[in-house]
Design a protein around this motif. Structure first.
Motif, PDB file in Angstrom:
ATOM      1  N   ALA A  68       0.831  -1.206   0.000  1.00  0.00           N
ATOM      2  CA  ALA A  68       0.000   0.000   0.000  1.00  0.00           C
ATOM      3  C   ALA A  68       0.865   1.254   0.000  1.00  0.00           C
ATOM      4  CB  ALA A  68      -0.936  -0.018   1.209  1.00  0.00           C
ATOM      5  N   ALA A  69       1.892   1.268   0.850  1.00  0.00           N
ATOM      6  CA  ALA A  69       2.788   2.423   0.920  1.00  0.00           C
ATOM      7  C   ALA A  69       3.560   2.596  -0.382  1.00  0.00           C
ATOM      8  CB  ALA A  69       3.749   2.254   2.098  1.00  0.00           C
ATOM      9  N   LEU A  70       3.950   1.489  -1.006  1.00  0.00           N
ATOM     10  CA  LEU A  70       4.731   1.549  -2.232  1.00  0.00           C
ATOM     11  C   LEU A  70       3.920   2.137  -3.379  1.00  0.00           C
ATOM     12  CD1 LEU A  70       7.392   0.840  -3.612  1.00  0.00           C
ATOM     13  CD2 LEU A  70       6.497  -1.456  -4.025  1.00  0.00           C
ATOM     14  N   VAL A  71       2.643   1.759  -3.457  1.00  0.00           N
ATOM     15  CA  VAL A  71       1.788   2.296  -4.519  1.00  0.00           C
ATOM     16  C   VAL A  71       1.660   3.810  -4.382  1.00  0.00           C
ATOM     17  CG1 VAL A  71      -0.544   2.304  -5.454  1.00  0.00           C
ATOM     18  CG2 VAL A  71       0.530   0.137  -4.834  1.00  0.00           C
ATOM     19  N   LEU A  72       1.481   4.285  -3.153  1.00  0.00           N
ATOM     20  CA  LEU A  72       1.387   5.728  -2.945  1.00  0.00           C
ATOM     21  C   LEU A  72       2.727   6.413  -3.193  1.00  0.00           C
ATOM     22  CD1 LEU A  72      -0.854   6.015   0.249  1.00  0.00           C
ATOM     23  CD2 LEU A  72      -1.491   6.442  -2.131  1.00  0.00           C
ATOM     24  N   ALA A  73       3.810   5.747  -2.799  1.00  0.00           N
ATOM     25  CA  ALA A  73       5.131   6.347  -2.982  1.00  0.00           C
ATOM     26  C   ALA A  73       5.470   6.523  -4.449  1.00  0.00           C
ATOM     27  CB  ALA A  73       6.181   5.480  -2.289  1.00  0.00           C
ATOM     28  N   GLN A  74       5.117   5.524  -5.284  1.00  0.00           N
ATOM     29  CA  GLN A  74       5.438   5.665  -6.694  1.00  0.00           C
ATOM     30  C   GLN A  74       4.584   6.750  -7.349  1.00  0.00           C
ATOM     31  OE1 GLN A  74       3.840   4.805  -9.819  1.00  0.00           O
ATOM     32  NE2 GLN A  74       1.864   4.691  -8.748  1.00  0.00           N
ATOM     33  N   ARG A  75       3.467   7.070  -6.709  1.00  0.00           N
ATOM     34  CA  ARG A  75       2.588   8.096  -7.273  1.00  0.00           C
ATOM     35  C   ARG A  75       3.004   9.502  -6.850  1.00  0.00           C
ATOM     36  NH1 ARG A  75      -0.698   8.784 -11.561  1.00  0.00           N
ATOM     37  NH2 ARG A  75      -2.039  10.575 -11.184  1.00  0.00           N
ATOM     38  N   TYR A  76       3.439   9.626  -5.588  1.00  0.00           N
ATOM     39  CA  TYR A  76       3.655  10.965  -5.038  1.00  0.00           C
ATOM     40  C   TYR A  76       5.088  11.209  -4.583  1.00  0.00           C
ATOM     41  CZ  TYR A  76      -1.420  10.783  -4.894  1.00  0.00           C
ATOM     42  OH  TYR A  76      -2.743  10.647  -5.238  1.00  0.00           O
ATOM     43  N   GLY A  77       5.940  10.187  -4.598  1.00  0.00           N
ATOM     44  CA  GLY A  77       7.309  10.384  -4.146  1.00  0.00           C
ATOM     45  C   GLY A  77       8.316  10.110  -5.227  1.00  0.00           C
ATOM     46  N   ARG A  78       8.068  10.595  -6.420  1.00  0.00           N
ATOM     47  CA  ARG A  78       8.903  10.251  -7.563  1.00  0.00           C
ATOM     48  C   ARG A  78      10.271  10.929  -7.535  1.00  0.00           C
ATOM     49  NH1 ARG A  78       4.276  10.368 -12.343  1.00  0.00           N
ATOM     50  NH2 ARG A  78       3.124   8.533 -11.585  1.00  0.00           N
ATOM     51  N   ASP A  79      10.476  11.880  -6.649  1.00  0.00           N
ATOM     52  CA  ASP A  79      11.790  12.507  -6.571  1.00  0.00           C
ATOM     53  C   ASP A  79      12.827  11.549  -5.990  1.00  0.00           C
ATOM     54  OD1 ASP A  79      10.767  14.791  -7.615  1.00  0.00           O
ATOM     55  OD2 ASP A  79      10.409  15.751  -5.673  1.00  0.00           O
ATOM     56  N   ALA A  80      12.341  10.519  -5.279  1.00  0.00           N
ATOM     57  CA  ALA A  80      13.254   9.550  -4.662  1.00  0.00           C
ATOM     58  C   ALA A  80      13.165   8.223  -5.400  1.00  0.00           C
ATOM     59  CB  ALA A  80      12.891   9.356  -3.187  1.00  0.00           C
ATOM     60  N   SER A  81      14.183   7.967  -6.252  1.00  0.00           N
ATOM     61  CA  SER A  81      14.271   6.712  -7.017  1.00  0.00           C
ATOM     62  C   SER A  81      12.966   6.384  -7.734  1.00  0.00           C
ATOM     63  CB  SER A  81      14.661   5.559  -6.078  1.00  0.00           C
ATOM     64  OG  SER A  81      15.860   5.825  -5.411  1.00  0.00           O
TER      65      SER A  81
ATOM     66  N   ALA B 210      12.302   5.279 -10.717  1.00  0.00           N
ATOM     67  CA  ALA B 210      12.321   4.033 -11.477  1.00  0.00           C
ATOM     68  C   ALA B 210      12.172   2.828 -10.546  1.00  0.00           C
ATOM     69  CB  ALA B 210      13.610   3.922 -12.288  1.00  0.00           C
ATOM     70  N   LEU B 211      12.820   2.885  -9.397  1.00  0.00           N
ATOM     71  CA  LEU B 211      12.748   1.786  -8.434  1.00  0.00           C
ATOM     72  C   LEU B 211      11.345   1.671  -7.841  1.00  0.00           C
ATOM     73  CD1 LEU B 211      14.345  -0.433  -7.029  1.00  0.00           C
ATOM     74  CD2 LEU B 211      14.937   1.224  -5.244  1.00  0.00           C
ATOM     75  N   LEU B 212      10.738   2.811  -7.526  1.00  0.00           N
ATOM     76  CA  LEU B 212       9.380   2.789  -6.988  1.00  0.00           C
ATOM     77  C   LEU B 212       8.384   2.264  -8.021  1.00  0.00           C
ATOM     78  CD1 LEU B 212       9.299   6.223  -5.116  1.00  0.00           C
ATOM     79  CD2 LEU B 212       9.440   3.943  -4.109  1.00  0.00           C
ATOM     80  N   ARG B 213       8.572   2.659  -9.257  1.00  0.00           N
ATOM     81  CA  ARG B 213       7.690   2.184 -10.323  1.00  0.00           C
ATOM     82  C   ARG B 213       7.847   0.672 -10.498  1.00  0.00           C
ATOM     83  NH1 ARG B 213       5.257   5.236 -14.309  1.00  0.00           N
ATOM     84  NH2 ARG B 213       4.647   4.122 -16.209  1.00  0.00           N
ATOM     85  N   LEU B 214       9.086   0.189 -10.461  1.00  0.00           N
ATOM     86  CA  LEU B 214       9.331  -1.242 -10.578  1.00  0.00           C
ATOM     87  C   LEU B 214       8.675  -1.998  -9.417  1.00  0.00           C
ATOM     88  CD1 LEU B 214      10.768  -3.581 -12.023  1.00  0.00           C
ATOM     89  CD2 LEU B 214      12.788  -3.098 -10.612  1.00  0.00           C
ATOM     90  N   GLY B 215       8.759  -1.424  -8.222  1.00  0.00           N
ATOM     91  CA  GLY B 215       8.130  -2.062  -7.067  1.00  0.00           C
ATOM     92  C   GLY B 215       6.623  -2.127  -7.205  1.00  0.00           C
ATOM     93  N   ALA B 216       6.011  -1.061  -7.723  1.00  0.00           N
ATOM     94  CA  ALA B 216       4.561  -1.062  -7.920  1.00  0.00           C
ATOM     95  C   ALA B 216       4.147  -2.109  -8.958  1.00  0.00           C
ATOM     96  CB  ALA B 216       4.094   0.328  -8.341  1.00  0.00           C
ATOM     97  N   TRP B 217       4.962  -2.242 -10.015  1.00  0.00           N
ATOM     98  CA  TRP B 217       4.674  -3.291 -11.008  1.00  0.00           C
ATOM     99  C   TRP B 217       4.790  -4.668 -10.368  1.00  0.00           C
ATOM    100  CZ3 TRP B 217       2.057  -2.859 -15.176  1.00  0.00           C
ATOM    101  CH2 TRP B 217       2.092  -1.698 -15.960  1.00  0.00           C
ATOM    102  N   ALA B 218       5.727  -4.845  -9.459  1.00  0.00           N
ATOM    103  CA  ALA B 218       5.874  -6.128  -8.763  1.00  0.00           C
ATOM    104  C   ALA B 218       4.639  -6.423  -7.914  1.00  0.00           C
ATOM    105  CB  ALA B 218       7.131  -6.121  -7.900  1.00  0.00           C
ATOM    106  N   VAL B 219       4.095  -5.385  -7.268  1.00  0.00           N
ATOM    107  CA  VAL B 219       2.865  -5.561  -6.484  1.00  0.00           C
ATOM    108  C   VAL B 219       1.712  -5.997  -7.393  1.00  0.00           C
ATOM    109  CG1 VAL B 219       1.115  -4.353  -5.114  1.00  0.00           C
ATOM    110  CG2 VAL B 219       3.549  -3.935  -4.694  1.00  0.00           C
ATOM    111  N   ALA B 220       1.575  -5.325  -8.540  1.00  0.00           N
ATOM    112  CA  ALA B 220       0.509  -5.686  -9.483  1.00  0.00           C
ATOM    113  C   ALA B 220       0.683  -7.116  -9.982  1.00  0.00           C
ATOM    114  CB  ALA B 220       0.499  -4.709 -10.658  1.00  0.00           C
ATOM    115  N   LEU B 221       1.935  -7.503 -10.258  1.00  0.00           N
ATOM    116  CA  LEU B 221       2.198  -8.856 -10.746  1.00  0.00           C
ATOM    117  C   LEU B 221       1.854  -9.899  -9.680  1.00  0.00           C
ATOM    118  CD1 LEU B 221       3.347 -10.685 -12.970  1.00  0.00           C
ATOM    119  CD2 LEU B 221       5.613 -10.355 -11.954  1.00  0.00           C
ATOM    120  N   ALA B 222       2.225  -9.626  -8.429  1.00  0.00           N
ATOM    121  CA  ALA B 222       1.927 -10.572  -7.349  1.00  0.00           C
ATOM    122  C   ALA B 222       0.419 -10.714  -7.150  1.00  0.00           C
ATOM    123  CB  ALA B 222       2.598 -10.107  -6.056  1.00  0.00           C
ATOM    124  N   LEU B 223      -0.302  -9.594  -7.184  1.00  0.00           N
ATOM    125  CA  LEU B 223      -1.750  -9.654  -7.025  1.00  0.00           C
ATOM    126  C   LEU B 223      -2.407 -10.369  -8.200  1.00  0.00           C
ATOM    127  CD1 LEU B 223      -2.350  -6.035  -5.706  1.00  0.00           C
ATOM    128  CD2 LEU B 223      -2.691  -8.147  -4.415  1.00  0.00           C
ATOM    129  N   GLY B 224      -1.915 -10.099  -9.409  1.00  0.00           N
ATOM    130  CA  GLY B 224      -2.460 -10.782 -10.575  1.00  0.00           C
ATOM    131  C   GLY B 224      -2.217 -12.276 -10.529  1.00  0.00           C
TER     132      GLY B 224
END
Length: 235
Positions: free
Chosen positions: A160-173, A175-189
Motif C-alpha cells: 500500500a505504501a509503495l503504490v502511494l510512494a510511486q505516485r507521489y514520491g517520484r523525486d526519490a528513485s 524508477a525503483l518505486l515504479r518497478l516495485g509497484a509493477w511487482a505488487v501488481a504482478l503478485a496480485l495478478g
C-alpha cells in the motif's frame, strides 16, 4: 410474519441497490454537465457514503464485535473522501483514484491479517471455522500462527505504501518505486489467476466454503486490485 419480514428485508436490499445506482448515475451526469452540479452532487454522494459506511462499521462492531464483519465501510469511506475532494473543487485524476483505492484496500487487508494474527475468529461462524473459509483446510486444522499472519500484513501494508510512494514520491528513485509497484501488481495478478485454478491443484478444497469464496471474492478481488495498481502506475 416471516414472509412479511422477508419482504421488508428485500425492500431494504433493493432500496439500497437503487440508491447506489442513483449515486453512480448522479456522479456521471454531474461530471458530464459540470457547473454547480459537479460540486453539489459529489457532496451529496459523500454524505450518503459516510452514512452508509458508518452504519456498516457500527453494525459490525455492535453485532459481531469486529469492524471486519461488515467491511462495506472500506469502500464507502474512500468514496466519501474522493467525492468530498471533488465537491471542494479539488481536481482528482484517475491515477490518484486508482492509487488511493488500491492502497486503502491493501491497508484494510493488512489490518484483517493483523486481526487474524491476534486470534480473531471472523469469518468463522457456527457452521464453519475460519480455517475452512480462509485457508481451505478441513475443520480442526491449525490456522496459520501470528508470525505468518503478521508477515503477510507487513507485505500488504508495504505494498500500500509503495503504490502511494510511486505516485507521489517520484523525486526519490522513481524508477525503483515504479518497478516495485509493477511487482505488487504482478503478485496480485498471480494470486488472482492462481486462485481461479487452485481447485485443480487442491481438489479437496471443492468441499469447503473456501472454494466458493476463492472464486467469488479472493481471486476477483486480487485481480481487481492488480488492475487498480496498474491504473495507479499508468494514470
Amino acid at each position: 410474519m416471516d414472509r412479511r419480514r422477508a419482504a421488508e428485508h428485500e425492500l431494504c436490499w433493493h432500496g439500497i441497490t437503487a440508491t447506489l445506482a442513483l449515486m453512480a448515475v448522479g456522479l456521471l451526469l454531474a461530471w458530464v454537465s459540470g457547473g454547480q452540479a459537479a460540486l453539489i452532487v459529489p457532496g451529496a454522494v459523500a454524505a450518503l457514503s459516510v452514512l452508509f459506511g458508518s452504519i456498516a462499521l457500527a453494525l459490525g462492531v455492535a453485532r459481531f464485535r469486529t469492524p471486519f464483519a461488515m467491511p462495506q465501510w472500506a469502500l464507502f469511506f474512500p468514496l466519501a473522501i474522493l467525492c468530498a475532494l471533488r465537491a471542494g473543487g479539488v481536481e482528482v485524476r484517475w491515477g490518484d483514484v486508482f492509487a488511493w483505492t488500491s492502497s486503502v484496500a491493501l491497508a484494510a487487508l493488512a489490518a484483517v491479517h493483523v486481526y487474524w494474527g491476534l486470534g480473531g475468529a471472523w469469518p468463522g461462524d457456527a457452521r464453519h471455522e475460519k480455517v475452512e473459509i480462509v485457508v481451505g483446510l478441513p475443520k480442526g486444522s491449525p490456522f496459520p500462527s501470528a508470525g505468518p499472519c503478521l508477515v503477510v500484513a507487513f507485505l500488504l501494508a508495504s505494498s500500500a505504501a509503495l503504490v502511494l510512494a510511486q505516485r507521489y514520491g517520484r523525486d526519490a528513485s522513481p524508477a525503483l518505486l515504479r518497478l516495485g509497484a509493477w511487482a505488487v501488481a504482478l503478485a496480485l495478478g498471480a494470486r488472482g489467476v492462481g486462485g481461479l485454478l487452485e481447485a485443480r491443484l487442491r481438489p479437496t478444497t471443492r468441499a469447503l466454503p473456501y472454494h466458493r469464496m476463492n472464486r467469488l471474492v479472493y481471486s476477483p478481488l486480487s485481480l481487481a486490485l492488480a488492475a487498480t495498481v496498474v491504473g495507479a502506475v499508468l494514470g
